[in-house]
Design a protein around this motif. Structure first.
Motif, PDB file in Angstrom:
ATOM      1  N   PRO A 182       4.109   2.638  -2.463  1.00  0.00           N
ATOM      2  CA  PRO A 182       3.186   2.049  -3.442  1.00  0.00           C
ATOM      3  C   PRO A 182       1.771   2.020  -2.897  1.00  0.00           C
ATOM      4  N   VAL A 183       0.806   1.966  -3.806  1.00  0.00           N
ATOM      5  CA  VAL A 183      -0.590   1.915  -3.401  1.00  0.00           C
ATOM      6  C   VAL A 183      -0.891   0.554  -2.794  1.00  0.00           C
ATOM      7  N   ASN A 184      -1.693   0.542  -1.748  1.00  0.00           N
ATOM      8  CA  ASN A 184      -2.149  -0.709  -1.136  1.00  0.00           C
ATOM      9  C   ASN A 184      -3.550  -0.995  -1.669  1.00  0.00           C
ATOM     10  N   ALA A 185      -3.630  -1.502  -2.883  1.00  0.00           N
ATOM     11  CA  ALA A 185      -4.913  -1.678  -3.557  1.00  0.00           C
ATOM     12  C   ALA A 185      -5.523  -3.040  -3.222  1.00  0.00           C
ATOM     13  N   PRO A 186      -6.782  -3.062  -2.773  1.00  0.00           N
ATOM     14  CA  PRO A 186      -7.451  -4.338  -2.536  1.00  0.00           C
ATOM     15  C   PRO A 186      -7.903  -4.951  -3.847  1.00  0.00           C
TER      16      PRO A 186
END
Length: 492
Positions: free
Chosen positions: A210-214
Motif C-alpha cells: 500500500p502507499v505510504n501517503a503523508p
C-alpha cells in the motif's frame, strides 16, 4: 459521502452536458416540491421496483426496476489478492478505466470506527509502512469485470488512517483523495493526529504494497467528508460533517495544483455583508447569495492543547453555517454539495447544541467567478422523508440524470418500506426525473445500512454502489454492487 468527483464520473466523457441537464432536473424538482404536488410512489423513473436476486450469487439483496440486474462482490471478510480479508465499512468510492479490456478499477474507502489497533475488520497489511501504526481504516483497490462481477484483483491501497468516509477524484483523474471524518488524536489513544486528506494514486499501490501517503495538513484538520477539484483552477472544495454543530464549506487554493503537498491557503465560505449567515433553514430555492472567502490562519490546529478548530476560526470571521455537509461534485463550472440534514421540514431528532433542529436535506450549488468569489444557490430542499431522506452522495449520470444516496440519519422518524419488511429505517438510491419528480431507483432490502460510493463506469454502462455495513463489527457486511440495465429507458 458522494459527489461526482468523489464518485468517478469525471473519468467519463460528456460530464459538462450531464451537469447542465442535471441542473435543469434539480431546478424542476425544486419547483415541484414548492408546489406541493403529491408523490406518486413507483410511477415515474423506471417504473415499480421488485426484489431481485444477484446474478452471480443468487442472494436477494436489492430491489430494482424491471430489466435491471446486479452482481455483488467485495463483501466484508472475503479474501483479497494480498492475502488479507476484505475490511468492514464500505464507503466513498471512485471508478476509473481498468488495466484490462472491459474492466473497471475502483478505489474504495473503509470508514472503520473501531478503537486504536483493533483487529476487527481492520484495513491492514502487516509490516507495511503507514502513517499511524494503530490506524484501523484506509482504502482498498479493486479491478473488476462489471458484467460478471468477477474480481481480478483486490488489495489494500492505503492503511494507517482512521474513519475514511468519502473523498474525491484527484486532478485529471490521477487517483483518489481520501478523507478522515474525525479529529481524533493521541488523547483518544491514537499514535498520531488525525482529521486529514491523503492521496491514493491510481496505479502506484499494488498487492502487499500500500502507499505510504503523508497527510495533506495544509488542506485542514477537521471532520472531512468529501472533496471536489475545479479543473480550471486546481482549487479543492471540501465539505465538513461534524454532527450536532454548525459546519463550514471550505476551499483550498494550492500553491501547485499538481502537487497538493506543496501547501496552499485554506478558506471558509462567507456570505457577503452577512457574517455568520445560517443556511440551515429559512432559505429560498434559487436565491443567489454573493460569496466571499475568509482565511483559516491555522489549518492544522493543535486541538490536544485547546487551539481553535478550523470551524471556530472560520465562523469567528463570519463564515456561513451549514449542517452536515457531505456529497460534493464539480460540473458545469460549479460545485454541487449536499447538506444531509438541512431544511425547514424537520425529521424529529433532538436539537443540536445550538438549538437547530435537523431537516431532510438540501442540495447547494456554488458558482465561482473570475474574481474568485461567486454566488451560492439553494437548488433543492426536501419537503419530507418520502421524497428524500438525508441525501449523502450526489451523482450525475452520463445521460444527464441524478442519483442521490440516502443515509437515513433520523432516530425519531421511522422510515419502513414494503419491499424491506422488518427494517425501521430503509435506505434508497433516489433518482430525479426530467420533470423534477423524485423516484426510487434502488432499495437496500437486506439491512438498514446506508448506500454509499455511487459511481458510473467510464463507459456509462454500469452503476457501482456500496452498502456500508457495520463500521465496528463484521455484521452486517459491507458490499459492493455493479448494477446494469436499460438506462436509456429512463432519466438516469
Amino acid at each position: 459521502m458522494t459527489q461526482l468527483d468523489r464518485r468517478g464520473f469525471l473519468a467519463t466523457a460528456g460530464g459538462t452536458v450531464a451537469a447542465g441537464l442535471a441542473l435543469q432536473t434539480l431546478s424542476s424538482h425544486a419547483a415541484w416540491a414548492e408546489a406541493g404536488r403529491p408523490h406518486h410512489h413507483g410511477r415515474s423513473g423506471y417504473g415499480p421496483l421488485r426484489r431481485v436476486r444477484s446474478s452471480n450469487t443468487g442472494e436477494e439483496l436489492l430491489a430494482l426496476p424491471e430489466g435491471f440486474t446486479y452482481t455483488v462482490f467485495g463483501a466484508t471478510g472475503a479474501p483479497m489478492s494480498d492475502g488479507v480479508a476484505t475490511p468492514i465499512a464500505h464507503d466513498g468510492m471512485a471508478a476509473f478505466h481498468g488495466t484490462h479490456k472491459g474492466t473497471v478499477r475502483l478505489i474504495r474507502n473503509h470508514e472503520v470506527r473501531t478503537g486504536p489497533g483493533s483487529a476487527t475488520g481492520r484495513v491492514l497489511v502487516p509490516g507495511s509502512a503507514r502513517y499511524d501504526e494503530l490506524g484501523v481504516a484506509g482504502t482498498t483497490t479493486l479491478e473488476v469485470d462489471p458484467e460478471t462481477g468477477r474480481v481480478l484483483e483486490h488489495f489494500i491501497s492505503l492503511n494507517g488512517t482512521i474513519v475514511n468516509c468519502a473523498g474525491g477524484m484527484m486532478l485529471h483523474g490521477r487517483g483518489w483523495l481520501t478523507c478522515e471524518e474525525t479529529t481524533a488524536g493521541p488523547k483518544q489513544g491514537w499514535q498520531r493526529k488525525h482529521g486529514y486528506v491523503y492521496e491514493v494514486p491510481l496505479r502506484g499501490p499494488r498487492p502487499g504494497r500500500p502507499v505510504n501517503a503523508p497527510p495533506l495538513k495544509a488542506m485542514g484538520r477537521f471532520s472531512h467528508e468529501a472533496v471536489a477539484v475545479d479543473p480550471r483552477t486546481g482549487y479543492v472544495y471540501e465539505t465538513e460533517d461534524d454532527s450536532g454543530k454548525p459546519n463550514g464549506f471550505y476551499r483550498f487554493r494550492p500553491r501547485n495544483r499538481h502537487d497538493l503537498s506543496a501547501g496552499g491557503i485554506l478558506e471558509m465560505l462567507k456570505i457577503v455583508d452577512r457574517p455568520g449567515y445560517d443556511t440551515r433553514e429559512g432559505q429560498r430555492v434559487k436565491a443567489r447569495l454573493p460569496v466571499e472567502w475568509v482565511r483559516i490562519d491555522d489549518p492544522d490546529p493543535d486541538l490536544e492543547n485547546g487551539a481553535a478548530t478550523c470551524t471556530q476560526q472560520g465562523l469567528a470571521d463570519g463564515g456561513a453555517k451549514f449542517n452536515r455537509l457531505e456529497g460534493c461534485w464539480y460540473g458545469e463550472g460549479s460545485i454541487y454539495f449536499n447538506s444531509t440534514s438541512g431544511g425547514d421540514a424537520k425529521n424529529g431528532d433532538a436539537p443540536n447544541a445550538d438549538g437547530f433542529r435537523e431537516g431532510y436535506g438540501q442540495v447547494w450549488r456554488y458558482i465561482p467567478n473570475s474574481k474568485g468569489r461567486g454566488v451560492l444557490v439553494l437548488v433543492y430542499e426536501s419537503p419530507g422523508r418520502k421524497m428524500l431522506d438525508s441525501p449523502d452522495n450526489l451523482t450525475f449520470t452520463p445521460r444527464g440524470g441524478i442519483i442521490l444516496c440516502e443515509d437515513d440519519a433520523s432516530d425519531a422518524d421511522a422510515d419502513p418500506h414494503p419491499l424491506a419488511p422488518g427494517f425501521e429505517n430503509v435506505n434508497r438510491l433516489i433518482g430525479l426525473d426530467p420533470g423534477g419528480e423524485p423516484f426510487e431507483f434502488a432499495v437496500n432490502i437486506t439491512d438498514d445500512s446506508e448506500f454509499a460510493g455511487a459511481c458510473f463506469s467510464p463507459d456509462g454502462s454500469t452503476l457501482f454502489a456500496n452498502t456500508l455495513g457495520s463500521t465496528s463489527g463484521l455484521t452486517p457486511p459491507g458490499r459492493t454492487y455493479a448494477i446494469r440495465g436499460p438506462w436509456r429507458r429512463g432519466p438516469l
